[in-house]
Design an enzyme around this catalytic site. Structure first.
Site, mmCIF file in Angstrom:
data_model
loop_
_atom_site.group_PDB
_atom_site.id
_atom_site.type_symbol
_atom_site.label_atom_id
_atom_site.label_comp_id
_atom_site.label_asym_id
_atom_site.label_seq_id
_atom_site.Cartn_x
_atom_site.Cartn_y
_atom_site.Cartn_z
ATOM 1 C CG ASP A 84 -1.867 1.790 1.560
ATOM 2 O OD1 ASP A 84 -2.473 1.703 0.287
ATOM 3 O OD2 ASP A 84 -2.856 1.508 2.097
ATOM 4 C CB SER A 85 -0.006 4.684 -0.105
ATOM 5 O OG SER A 85 -1.503 5.203 0.077
ATOM 6 C CD GLU A 136 -0.837 6.801 6.668
ATOM 7 O OE1 GLU A 136 0.282 5.971 7.079
ATOM 8 O OE2 GLU A 136 -0.593 5.491 5.301
ATOM 9 C CB CYS A 150 -9.773 5.319 0.905
ATOM 10 S SG CYS A 150 -7.763 5.041 1.171
ATOM 11 N N GLY A 190 -3.703 9.083 -4.094
ATOM 12 C CA GLY A 190 -4.865 9.436 -4.410
ATOM 13 C C GLY A 190 -4.468 10.246 -5.314
ATOM 14 C CB CYS A 195 -3.580 0.508 -2.588
ATOM 15 S SG CYS A 195 -3.553 2.179 -3.433
ATOM 16 C CG HIS A 221 -5.329 4.600 4.230
ATOM 17 N ND1 HIS A 221 -4.512 4.873 3.117
ATOM 18 C CD2 HIS A 221 -4.652 5.271 5.416
ATOM 19 C CE1 HIS A 221 -3.207 4.540 3.020
ATOM 20 N NE2 HIS A 221 -3.286 4.999 4.437
HETATM 21 N N1 DGL Z 1 -5.157 2.671 0.543
HETATM 22 C C1 DGL Z 1 -5.015 3.410 -0.229
HETATM 23 C C2 DGL Z 1 -6.414 2.903 -1.355
HETATM 24 O O1 DGL Z 1 -7.099 2.121 -0.818
HETATM 25 C C3 DGL Z 1 -4.356 4.768 -0.969
HETATM 26 C C4 DGL Z 1 -3.963 5.945 0.042
HETATM 27 C C5 DGL Z 1 -3.825 7.304 -0.731
HETATM 28 O O2 DGL Z 1 -2.350 7.099 -0.336
HETATM 29 O O3 DGL Z 1 -3.902 8.127 -1.539
HETATM 30 O O4 DGL Z 1 -7.033 3.500 -1.605
#
Ligand code: DGL
Length: 265
Positions: free
Chosen positions: A10-11, A151, A182, A43, A74, A184
């Site tokens: 993931d990011s 985060e 997402c 994103g 992600c 997150h």
């Molecule tokens: N966790 C990510 C997703 O599912 C990306 C979040 C990001 O870095 O913008 O889209």
């Protein structure tokens, strides 16, 4: 016998929401969790750069570790990178995309899609809506604020519910099911419930992904062959609030966060 190890990518910390589901279903699988915080947030990254970075990162770990399967944990990356990865690597590649179909099946009033600014503009996402929710009113919110909040939460910072309510305002009263599009966002499940109301159902893809991983590992005959199990974590740049972040990773069973700069990206 070697362990069975999967790569999760993931990011940032979002993939942890998927990791929890995978750990619960497959407690015998070792995990390398890699996150590209140098290019965070995905994103807001151009599509070409995103695809190149993910490919390089995945390639590095597939070539240097004994990886049986890759989970791109992600949505933002999965909506564009999966064909490239599946062309290039022979091991199974599992992606995470917004759970529009199950959400639409459950909705009476309307569906909310909460995702990154990139995911809400992707053709892939619009096709999912056309294919599985065309008879439903789908309201989309593309937000990086919520990604930042997740985060921070994993670094022990409490969430600004007023800001969260502002971001989710377009959904209030208009939906009965929200897709957490997402990875997150399941980390903010309680806070999102507080803002949207406990009666709004929140749907994510974590459980379905863990089932898919279980199925694919069975197909490639990967089994519990080793007593050794480890959860390793790598990132591409020094993370902010490292010690607070380390505490969250340690709680989940991970070893020390290591930096693996992405060369040539
Ligand atoms: N966790 C990510 C997703 O599912 C990306 C979040 C990001 O870095 O913008 O889209």
């Amino acid at each position: 016998m070697p362990e069975t190890r999967i790569l999760m990518f993931d990011s940032g910390v979002g993939g942890i929401s998927v990791f929890k589901d995978i750990k619960a279903r497959l407690p015998w699988v070792s995990v390398t969790y890699a996150f590209d915080n140098e290019a965070y947030p995905y994103g807001e990254l151009s599509q070409d750069e995103l695809v190149d970075r993910v490919e390089k990162y995945v390639q590095h770990f597939v070539e240097t570790q004994n990886i049986s399967l890759v989970v791109i944990a992600c949505n933002t990356a999965s909506t564009v990178v999966l064909p490239r990865l599946r062309d290039k690597f022979s091991i199974p590649i599992v992606g995470v995309v917004p759970a529009i179909k199950p959400a639409s099946q459950r909705a009476n009033l309307g569906v909310g899609l909460i995702a990154t600014p990139a995911t809400v503009t992707r053709e892939y996402t619009h096709d999912l809506i056309k294919d599985f929710a065309k008879d439903k009113d789908v309201k989309m919110v593309g937000t990086t604020e919520l990604v930042d909040m997740a985060e921070q939460k994993l670094r022990g910072v409490s969430i600004d519910l007023t800001l969260l309510a502002q971001v989710l305002q377009p959904l209030k009263g208009n939906i009965d099911v929200a897709v957490l599009g997402c990875t997150h966002f399941p980390l903010l499940r309680n806070e999102i419930h507080q803002v949207l109301g406990a009666d709004v159902m929140l749907v994510d893809s974590g459980e379905a992904i863990s089932r898919r991983v279980e199925f694919l590992l069975k197909e490639i005959l990967a089994t519990n062959t080793s007593d050794e199990l480890s959860y390793d974590v790598y990132c591409s740049a020094e993370p902010y609030s490292r010690s607070a972040l380390q505490s969250s990773f340690t709680e989940l069973g991970f070893s020390e966060i290591r930096i693996h700069p992405l060369k040539g990206a």
